[in-house]
Design a protein around this motif. Structure first.
Motif, PDB file in Angstrom:
ATOM      1  N   LEU A  23      -9.469  69.074  26.346  1.00 49.74           N
ATOM      2  CA  LEU A  23      -9.774  68.224  25.200  1.00 49.74           C
ATOM      3  C   LEU A  23      -9.840  66.758  25.647  1.00 49.74           C
ATOM      4  CD1 LEU A  23     -10.142  68.814  22.158  1.00 49.74           C
ATOM      5  CD2 LEU A  23      -7.776  68.190  21.851  1.00 49.74           C
ATOM      6  N   PRO A  24     -10.898  66.045  25.274  1.00 47.87           N
ATOM      7  CA  PRO A  24     -10.981  64.621  25.657  1.00 47.87           C
ATOM      8  C   PRO A  24      -9.826  63.806  25.067  1.00 47.87           C
ATOM      9  CG  PRO A  24     -13.093  65.415  24.824  1.00 47.87           C
ATOM     10  CD  PRO A  24     -12.089  66.489  24.578  1.00 47.87           C
ATOM     11  N   GLN A  25      -9.558  62.672  25.699  1.00 49.73           N
ATOM     12  CA  GLN A  25      -8.436  61.835  25.309  1.00 49.73           C
ATOM     13  C   GLN A  25      -8.587  61.290  23.889  1.00 49.73           C
ATOM     14  OE1 GLN A  25      -5.781  61.594  27.142  1.00 49.73           O
ATOM     15  NE2 GLN A  25      -4.712  60.265  25.714  1.00 49.73           N
ATOM     16  N   ARG A  26      -9.801  61.061  23.449  1.00 53.66           N
ATOM     17  CA  ARG A  26     -10.003  60.478  22.122  1.00 53.66           C
ATOM     18  C   ARG A  26      -9.625  61.435  20.981  1.00 53.66           C
ATOM     19  NH1 ARG A  26     -16.551  60.645  21.399  1.00 53.66           N
ATOM     20  NH2 ARG A  26     -16.723  62.832  21.954  1.00 53.66           N
ATOM     21  N   PHE A  27      -9.545  62.758  21.269  1.00 52.61           N
ATOM     22  CA  PHE A  27      -9.183  63.728  20.236  1.00 52.61           C
ATOM     23  C   PHE A  27      -7.686  64.039  20.216  1.00 52.61           C
ATOM     24  CE2 PHE A  27     -13.704  65.180  20.855  1.00 52.61           C
ATOM     25  CZ  PHE A  27     -14.161  64.640  19.655  1.00 52.61           C
ATOM     26  N   LYS A  28      -6.926  63.472  21.137  1.00 48.10           N
ATOM     27  CA  LYS A  28      -5.484  63.713  21.185  1.00 48.10           C
ATOM     28  C   LYS A  28      -4.826  63.120  19.951  1.00 48.10           C
ATOM     29  CE  LYS A  28      -5.402  65.322  25.483  1.00 48.10           C
ATOM     30  NZ  LYS A  28      -4.927  66.531  25.964  1.00 48.10           N
ATOM     31  N   GLY A  29      -3.969  63.936  19.303  1.00 47.95           N
ATOM     32  CA  GLY A  29      -3.225  63.472  18.141  1.00 47.95           C
ATOM     33  C   GLY A  29      -4.013  63.493  16.835  1.00 47.95           C
ATOM     34  N   THR A  30      -5.216  64.027  16.857  1.00 47.16           N
ATOM     35  CA  THR A  30      -6.029  64.089  15.635  1.00 47.16           C
ATOM     36  C   THR A  30      -6.029  65.510  15.092  1.00 47.16           C
ATOM     37  OG1 THR A  30      -8.067  64.574  16.843  1.00 47.16           O
ATOM     38  CG2 THR A  30      -7.539  62.249  16.475  1.00 47.16           C
ATOM     39  N   ILE A  31      -6.752  65.669  14.011  1.00 46.07           N
ATOM     40  CA  ILE A  31      -6.843  66.999  13.389  1.00 46.07           C
ATOM     41  C   ILE A  31      -7.613  67.966  14.280  1.00 46.07           C
ATOM     42  CG2 ILE A  31      -8.953  66.588  12.076  1.00 46.07           C
ATOM     43  CD1 ILE A  31      -7.451  68.022   9.729  1.00 46.07           C
ATOM     44  N   VAL A  32      -8.476  67.444  15.130  1.00 42.23           N
ATOM     45  CA  VAL A  32      -9.227  68.297  16.056  1.00 42.23           C
ATOM     46  C   VAL A  32      -8.275  68.974  17.034  1.00 42.23           C
ATOM     47  CG1 VAL A  32     -11.021  68.309  17.836  1.00 42.23           C
ATOM     48  CG2 VAL A  32     -11.302  66.885  15.807  1.00 42.23           C
ATOM     49  N   GLU A  33      -7.293  68.246  17.521  1.00 42.13           N
ATOM     50  CA  GLU A  33      -6.321  68.838  18.437  1.00 42.13           C
ATOM     51  C   GLU A  33      -5.507  69.925  17.734  1.00 42.13           C
ATOM     52  OE1 GLU A  33      -2.877  67.494  21.603  1.00 42.13           O
ATOM     53  OE2 GLU A  33      -3.243  66.251  19.843  1.00 42.13           O
ATOM     54  N   LYS A  34      -5.113  69.671  16.503  1.00 43.88           N
ATOM     55  CA  LYS A  34      -4.374  70.687  15.747  1.00 43.88           C
ATOM     56  C   LYS A  34      -5.235  71.921  15.511  1.00 43.88           C
ATOM     57  CE  LYS A  34      -1.435  67.367  13.404  1.00 43.88           C
ATOM     58  NZ  LYS A  34      -1.079  66.758  12.131  1.00 43.88           N
ATOM     59  N   TRP A  35      -6.502  71.698  15.229  1.00 46.98           N
ATOM     60  CA  TRP A  35      -7.421  72.812  14.999  1.00 46.98           C
ATOM     61  C   TRP A  35      -7.582  73.643  16.272  1.00 46.98           C
ATOM     62  CZ3 TRP A  35     -12.724  73.581  16.535  1.00 46.98           C
ATOM     63  CH2 TRP A  35     -13.370  74.563  15.808  1.00 46.98           C
ATOM     64  N   VAL A  36      -7.741  72.983  17.424  1.00 47.87           N
ATOM     65  CA  VAL A  36      -7.873  73.693  18.703  1.00 47.87           C
ATOM     66  C   VAL A  36      -6.583  74.453  19.019  1.00 47.87           C
ATOM     67  CG1 VAL A  36      -8.106  73.335  21.194  1.00 47.87           C
ATOM     68  CG2 VAL A  36      -9.641  72.159  19.616  1.00 47.87           C
ATOM     69  N   THR A  37      -5.449  73.842  18.768  1.00 46.52           N
ATOM     70  CA  THR A  37      -4.159  74.501  19.009  1.00 46.52           C
ATOM     71  C   THR A  37      -4.012  75.738  18.128  1.00 46.52           C
ATOM     72  OG1 THR A  37      -3.203  72.356  19.519  1.00 46.52           O
ATOM     73  CG2 THR A  37      -1.670  74.144  19.087  1.00 46.52           C
ATOM     74  N   TYR A  38      -4.432  75.613  16.878  1.00 44.28           N
ATOM     75  CA  TYR A  38      -4.360  76.745  15.954  1.00 44.28           C
ATOM     76  C   TYR A  38      -5.206  77.906  16.467  1.00 44.28           C
ATOM     77  CZ  TYR A  38      -5.582  79.621  11.949  1.00 44.28           C
ATOM     78  OH  TYR A  38      -5.817  80.685  11.128  1.00 44.28           O
TER      79      TYR A  38
END
Length: 191
Positions: A23-38
Motif C-alpha cells: 500500500l502506498p504511503q499516502r493511503f496509510k491511516g485512511t479508510i483505504v487501509e482499513k478496507w484493505v485490512t478487512y
C-alpha cells in the motif's frame, strides 16, 4: 496424502502476494487501509476454513461424502424448483388429457381437483410461495387486487396456524406432486 503441504502452499502464496502488493504511503491511516485490512483478513479466514474442510474430508471421508451429497441434492432441487409457468404448463397438459375423456367416464376426484384449480385461477386466489428448493401452492381467501377492508385487514388474512389447510399442492423437482397424484387415474379405469 498431499494434504499437509496444501496449507503451507496456500500460506506461502498469500505471503508472496502480500509482499508484491504494498500500500502506498499516502493511503496509510485512511479508510483505504482499513478496507484493505478487512479484505485481507476475510480472505485469510476463508482460506483457513477451506483448508480445514479439505483436511476434515480426508480424515472423515464418509461424513464428507454425506455432506457433499446433501449439498448437491439441495443444489439440484433449487435448480429444478418449479414456478408458476411450470404449473400452468402441467395444468394445461392434464386438462387436455381430461378433456379427451367423456364426462361420464372421468374420475370424479381428478375432475373435482381440476375444477378447484381452475376456479382458484379464475378468481385470482391461487398463490405460489417458493422456498428455494420447493414451492408451496395455496389458495388465498381474497383476490390479490381486492381492496375491500377484509382483504386488507391483517386479522382476516391466512395465519400461520391455519396456513397448512390452504396448501393445495407442493412443487418439487419440476413436478407438482398432488396434481400428478390426482391425475394418476383420470379415466373410467380409475378403480
Amino acid at each position: 496424502m498431499r494434504l499437509i503441504p496444501l496449507g503451507g502452499r496456500i500460506t506461502a502464496m498469500r505471503q508472496r502476494i502480500s509482499e508484491r502488493l504494498v500500500l502506498p504511503q499516502r493511503f496509510k491511516g485512511t479508510i483505504v487501509e482499513k478496507w484493505v485490512t478487512y479484505w485481507k483478513s476475510l480472505v485469510r479466514d476463508y482460506t483457513e476454513v477451506a483448508v480445514g474442510v479439505v483436511r476434515e474430508s480426508y480424515a472423515k471421508p464418509k461424513k464428507a461424502l454425506v455432506y457433499g451429497t446433501g449439498l448437491y441434492v439441495l443444489y439440484q432441487a433449487a435448480a429444478k424448483n418449479p414456478g408458476e409457468e411450470a404449473f400452468m404448463t402441467l395444468l394445461r397438459r392434464e386438462t387436455n388429457r381430461m378433456i379427451t375423456v367423456a364426462p361420464g367416464q372421468q374420475n370424479p376426484v381428478s375432475a373435482e381437483y381440476l375444477l378447484l384449480l381452475e376456479r382458484a385461477i379464475n378468481q385470482n386466489k391461487l398463490r405460489l410461495m417458493s422456498l428455494g428448493f420447493c414451492t408451496l401452492m395455496w389458495v388465498d381467501l381474497y383476490d390479490e387486487d381486492d381492496c375491500t377492508y377484509p382483504a386488507i385487514c391483517e386479522y382476516t388474512k391466512v395465519g400461520l396456524l391455519n396456513f397448512h389447510e390452504r396448501v393445495i399442492d407442493v412443487g418439487f423437482w419440476n413436478q407438482y406432486w398432488r396434481l400428478r397424484w390426482k391425475m394418476r387415474n383420470y379415466d373410467v379405469n380409475y378403480l
